[in-house]
Design a protein around this motif. Sequence first.
Motif, short mmCIF file in Angstrom:
data_model
loop_
_atom_site.label_atom_id
_atom_site.label_comp_id
_atom_site.label_asym_id
_atom_site.label_seq_id
_atom_site.Cartn_x
_atom_site.Cartn_y
_atom_site.Cartn_z
N LEU A 286 0.83 -1.21 0.00
CA LEU A 286 0.00 0.00 0.00
C LEU A 286 0.87 1.25 0.00
CD1 LEU A 286 -2.65 -0.90 2.74
CD2 LEU A 286 -3.10 -0.77 0.27
N LYS A 287 0.26 2.35 -0.41
CA LYS A 287 0.88 3.66 -0.23
C LYS A 287 0.78 4.07 1.23
CE LYS A 287 -0.77 5.13 -4.80
NZ LYS A 287 -1.70 6.05 -5.51
N LYS A 288 1.69 4.93 1.66
CA LYS A 288 1.65 5.40 3.05
C LYS A 288 0.34 6.12 3.35
CE LYS A 288 4.01 8.15 6.56
NZ LYS A 288 2.80 8.90 6.93
N SER A 289 -0.20 6.88 2.40
CA SER A 289 -1.46 7.59 2.63
C SER A 289 -2.60 6.61 2.91
CB SER A 289 -1.81 8.47 1.43
OG SER A 289 -1.91 7.69 0.24
N SER A 290 -2.55 5.44 2.29
CA SER A 290 -3.58 4.42 2.54
C SER A 290 -3.43 3.83 3.93
CB SER A 290 -3.49 3.31 1.49
OG SER A 290 -3.81 3.81 0.20
N VAL A 291 -2.19 3.61 4.36
CA VAL A 291 -1.95 3.12 5.72
C VAL A 291 -2.43 4.16 6.73
CG1 VAL A 291 -0.22 2.31 7.37
CG2 VAL A 291 -0.01 1.71 4.95
N ASP A 292 -2.16 5.42 6.46
CA ASP A 292 -2.63 6.49 7.35
C ASP A 292 -4.15 6.43 7.50
OD1 ASP A 292 -0.04 7.41 7.63
OD2 ASP A 292 -0.27 9.04 6.17
N GLU A 293 -4.85 6.20 6.39
CA GLU A 293 -6.31 6.14 6.43
C GLU A 293 -6.78 4.91 7.20
OE1 GLU A 293 -10.15 7.37 5.99
OE2 GLU A 293 -8.33 8.49 5.45
N LEU A 294 -6.12 3.79 7.01
CA LEU A 294 -6.48 2.57 7.73
C LEU A 294 -6.34 2.76 9.24
CD1 LEU A 294 -4.82 -0.28 5.64
CD2 LEU A 294 -7.28 0.13 5.88
N PHE A 295 -5.35 3.53 9.67
CA PHE A 295 -4.99 3.60 11.08
C PHE A 295 -5.68 4.72 11.85
CE2 PHE A 295 -0.60 1.30 11.14
CZ PHE A 295 -1.18 0.21 10.54
N ARG A 296 -6.30 5.67 11.16
CA ARG A 296 -6.87 6.80 11.89
C ARG A 296 -8.23 6.44 12.50
NH1 ARG A 296 -10.93 9.88 9.88
NH2 ARG A 296 -11.55 9.58 7.70
N PRO A 297 -8.64 7.11 13.60
CA PRO A 297 -9.97 6.88 14.17
C PRO A 297 -11.07 7.20 13.15
CG PRO A 297 -8.60 8.12 15.71
CD PRO A 297 -7.86 8.09 14.39
N GLN A 298 -12.13 6.37 13.13
CA GLN A 298 -13.15 6.49 12.09
C GLN A 298 -14.55 6.74 12.63
OE1 GLN A 298 -12.74 6.22 8.67
NE2 GLN A 298 -10.53 5.89 8.75
N LEU A 299 -14.78 6.54 13.91
CA LEU A 299 -16.15 6.51 14.43
C LEU A 299 -16.66 7.88 14.83
CD1 LEU A 299 -15.96 3.35 16.74
CD2 LEU A 299 -16.61 3.47 14.32
N GLY A 300 -17.97 8.08 14.62
CA GLY A 300 -18.64 9.24 15.17
C GLY A 300 -18.87 9.06 16.66
N GLU A 301 -19.43 10.08 17.29
CA GLU A 301 -19.57 10.08 18.75
C GLU A 301 -20.41 8.92 19.26
OE1 GLU A 301 -21.10 13.10 22.32
OE2 GLU A 301 -20.81 13.84 20.27
N ALA A 302 -21.58 8.69 18.66
CA ALA A 302 -22.46 7.62 19.13
C ALA A 302 -21.83 6.24 18.91
CB ALA A 302 -23.81 7.71 18.43
N SER A 303 -21.22 6.05 17.75
CA SER A 303 -20.58 4.77 17.46
C SER A 303 -19.41 4.52 18.40
CB SER A 303 -20.12 4.72 16.00
OG SER A 303 -21.22 4.81 15.12
N ASN A 304 -18.63 5.55 18.68
CA ASN A 304 -17.48 5.36 19.56
C ASN A 304 -17.91 5.06 20.99
OD1 ASN A 304 -14.50 5.39 19.36
ND2 ASN A 304 -14.66 6.91 21.01
N ALA A 305 -19.02 5.67 21.43
CA ALA A 305 -19.55 5.36 22.76
C ALA A 305 -19.96 3.90 22.84
CB ALA A 305 -20.73 6.28 23.08
N ALA A 306 -20.59 3.38 21.79
CA ALA A 306 -20.98 1.97 21.78
C ALA A 306 -19.76 1.05 21.76
CB ALA A 306 -21.88 1.69 20.57
N PHE A 307 -18.72 1.46 21.02
CA PHE A 307 -17.48 0.68 21.00
C PHE A 307 -16.83 0.64 22.37
CE2 PHE A 307 -12.75 1.04 20.26
CZ PHE A 307 -12.53 -0.32 20.12
N ARG A 308 -16.75 1.77 23.05
CA ARG A 308 -16.16 1.81 24.38
C ARG A 308 -16.96 0.95 25.37
NH1 ARG A 308 -12.66 5.74 26.04
NH2 ARG A 308 -13.76 5.94 28.03
N ALA A 309 -18.28 0.99 25.23
CA ALA A 309 -19.12 0.17 26.12
C ALA A 309 -18.84 -1.31 25.89
CB ALA A 309 -20.59 0.50 25.87
N TRP A 310 -18.63 -1.70 24.63
CA TRP A 310 -18.34 -3.11 24.32
C TRP A 310 -16.98 -3.51 24.91
CZ3 TRP A 310 -14.56 -5.66 21.44
CH2 TRP A 310 -14.83 -7.00 21.14
N ILE A 311 -15.99 -2.65 24.77
CA ILE A 311 -14.66 -2.94 25.33
C ILE A 311 -14.75 -3.12 26.84
CG2 ILE A 311 -12.41 -1.91 25.83
CD1 ILE A 311 -12.39 -3.01 23.08
#
Length: 431
Positions: A306-331
Amino acid sequence: MAELNDILKRYTDPATGSVHGATFVAVDSKGNDLYRASFGSSKVDRSEPLTPDTLTWIASQSKLVTSVAGMQLVEKGLITLDDDVRDVVPALKDIKVLLGFEGEDGPAEDLEILKVLRSGGNVHPEKIKPKGAPIYEDVKGKITLRLLMSHSSGFAYDISHPKLLKWSAQRGRTDNMLSGSMEGSTHPLIFQPGTSWAYSPGLDWVGQVIEILTKQDLDTYMQENIWKPLHATHMTFHPTKHFSPNPTPQLHETAVRSGSSLASQPGKSPWPLEARDAIGGAGLYGTANDYIKLLSALLQGGSPLLKKSSVDELFRPQLGEASNAAFRAWILMAGGHRLFRQTGDDATKDEMMPIGHSLVGQVNLEDVVGRRKKGSVGWGGLPNLGWVIDRESGVAATVFTQIIPPGDPICREMLVELEGALYRLKDGKKE
């Protein structure tokens, strides 16, 4: 390296340890080994030595590979992260959101099912079969690669979600997430895409996108576009077929935790050795020596995959506020936050440092003192495997085990100790 050796020896000691075999491999940002060793046995009876070349079911560590493959298609212009995959995959064209069932009194029954599941119990289909018809809602908006990779598409794993368990029971459905077939990943959504988070077969469907757009089965695509460029010869969805006519290499046996020790007999792996389909989220078998090649390539910027820009996109946070709250609750529910406690944290408290979810796994939004830095990404696999890529520190590592059930606290303790010792080793080298 003595400290890392001592940790692995202690956990795999035949007399006092409670892990039958573990491999730990770590590299730096130049691809040099920081550590590479196996201790213990590939067999529950301790009869055969484990090595970094022992073939292992890597379960959800497959997800990283499928995300990389999906991003390759984005680079080739075959699809974007935000295109609707229902325009590509016919099986998703008429998918609905399951809201519940007619005649249900409320969420109490679902809560009881969740209690049983979280205690490790099984739910008998006849006891949860709903009497009323399912209530569906049309999907609003797109189902995209971005949502599938980040587990915010609306899919959820069917054997861990009450509504999907009841839906399967009502239909007499026998396939599920561990069947090794796409039928096990074919079921309704449980929320509208992009509005929440649930651990899911999203990467299974990314695999289907790859197969349709490339006109290749997923295993063939990965052999040609991921494993061949990395010179990795022991990664496959279909071990018997892949190694034929030669014998399939020795497998790392599944051990079952019973109390604080392991059962005396090997357990049955949850995954079929020869699955019918190449399941992108769970189906790969491979070796630690080959898997670290993928982690190393991503740590170094992505080449030759992959290009480095693609790796950067893969690795950055992606979730909105509601989705991230649900993810944290699952963890928190799964106890995963205990992997990232700061030194001196009260182990009795359910506190968690800031985290997010990327297109490949969890992202740490703060440093873990003495361990991974802010921006590190990592995930694991059901039989207590784990991986991490820390680009700031220049470290990538993976631990291979084969112990069930998932979330084993002893394996988690081992992972924490190994990671701390690895960073002490690396810091010592810098000095």
